[in-house]
Design a protein around this motif. Sequence first.
Motif, mmCIF file in Angstrom:
data_model
loop_
_atom_site.group_PDB
_atom_site.id
_atom_site.type_symbol
_atom_site.label_atom_id
_atom_site.label_comp_id
_atom_site.label_asym_id
_atom_site.label_seq_id
_atom_site.Cartn_x
_atom_site.Cartn_y
_atom_site.Cartn_z
ATOM 1 N N SER A 92 -9.384 -3.095 -7.908
ATOM 2 C CA SER A 92 -9.177 -1.964 -8.801
ATOM 3 C C SER A 92 -9.086 -0.673 -7.986
ATOM 4 C CB SER A 92 -10.339 -1.862 -9.798
ATOM 5 O OG SER A 92 -10.208 -0.729 -10.621
ATOM 6 N N VAL A 93 -8.130 0.188 -8.351
ATOM 7 C CA VAL A 93 -7.979 1.471 -7.676
ATOM 8 C C VAL A 93 -7.896 2.576 -8.718
ATOM 9 C CG1 VAL A 93 -6.810 0.509 -5.655
ATOM 10 C CG2 VAL A 93 -5.449 1.287 -7.615
ATOM 11 N N HIS A 94 -8.241 3.784 -8.291
ATOM 12 C CA HIS A 94 -8.027 4.965 -9.116
ATOM 13 C C HIS A 94 -6.704 5.576 -8.687
ATOM 14 C CE1 HIS A 94 -11.870 4.960 -11.187
ATOM 15 N NE2 HIS A 94 -12.411 4.562 -10.039
ATOM 16 N N PHE A 98 -2.109 1.253 -3.951
ATOM 17 C CA PHE A 98 -2.876 0.160 -3.355
ATOM 18 C C PHE A 98 -2.743 0.205 -1.834
ATOM 19 C CE2 PHE A 98 -1.689 -1.770 -7.512
ATOM 20 C CZ PHE A 98 -2.963 -2.023 -8.006
ATOM 21 N N ASN A 99 -3.747 -0.301 -1.153
ATOM 22 C CA ASN A 99 -3.665 -0.523 0.275
ATOM 23 C C ASN A 99 -2.938 -1.851 0.503
ATOM 24 O OD1 ASN A 99 -4.899 -1.997 2.760
ATOM 25 N ND2 ASN A 99 -5.268 0.171 3.162
#
Length: 342
Positions: A92-94, A98-99
Amino acid sequence: MNSRLRLIAAFSLLFGSFPSAFAADGVRQITDDTGKTVTVPGQVRHIADAWYAHHSLLMTLGAGSKIVATVNHPESRPWMFRLQPSLAQALSVHGITFNSEALLARQTDVIFVPAGDGDAPAYRQANIPTLEMRFTDYPSLKKSLLTTAAVLGTPDAAARAQAYNAYLDAQLTQTTQRTASLAPEQRPTVLHIASLHPLKIDGSDTLIDQWIQAAGGRNAAAAIKGNLHEISPEMILAWQPDIIILGADAGSIADSDYAALFTALKAVQQKRVYRNPAGVFPWDRYGTEAALQIPWAAKLLHPDLFPQNDMVKITRDFYQRFFDYRLSDAEAMRMLKGLGPE
């Protein structure tokens, strides 16, 4: 025709509709919503999704459990995580970035991004098949669903896409057949407020404008083209809409900076301000639940024309059919009120 043959027929129909050719090594060529050709693996098991609304398409196609990286969160989309609890285990990312190394560690087969996403080149450089997705109205929503099903590459996804598109067409047809003969003066002006903090509305040339018109209304903000336009409260006072529909996350007029000013609105005076339903994604915007917005809005604007629109029943049937989830009456009613699960 038995169910297996129906699936095969749908599969053939879908893949006959797109430039999606199988190569000897099993990879496939898919054309995304922006016209780019993307090579995807023969089997798609792990998906990253960087577009908030697109999650509902994957879930409609039975592929929600394949999402291993998400931009959505249970705090903002509680029904999404209730219906698809596996999302709680996804990366999950804010924001929407994404990496790439983290995606590779999750064995990501494909990533879906919104059209024009500035992170797309980095994902491609990491050799992650990247599909740019875009839909702004009902026809492009249907096309995007078919494209997504083609990426998944299964007969089940193809059949689900065809079934959903037929359902959406039926909702539009059944509704517009009843509202087509309404004279302009019989069509209330409707203002859809996406946000009160700041004040943002949805204008013409949008999916929102489409369902307002289909349901027998006129968009009070038709002179403004596009979504999420920030405007002054004085413009709303000048429009004097008959009906105001607030997005589920828009906030409350009573708590807004313009509460005193908006007491001059006839929609406020006549108590014709309504909260939009929300489920996996807000019904008024760009997810598959946009099909439910049509009968809901039609019943709201013209209850005498649509007495048969039992929205609790329609809602429960929809989620059972397209999300494989049995809503209770109480859950359906909470969605209809724009509330999250208890």
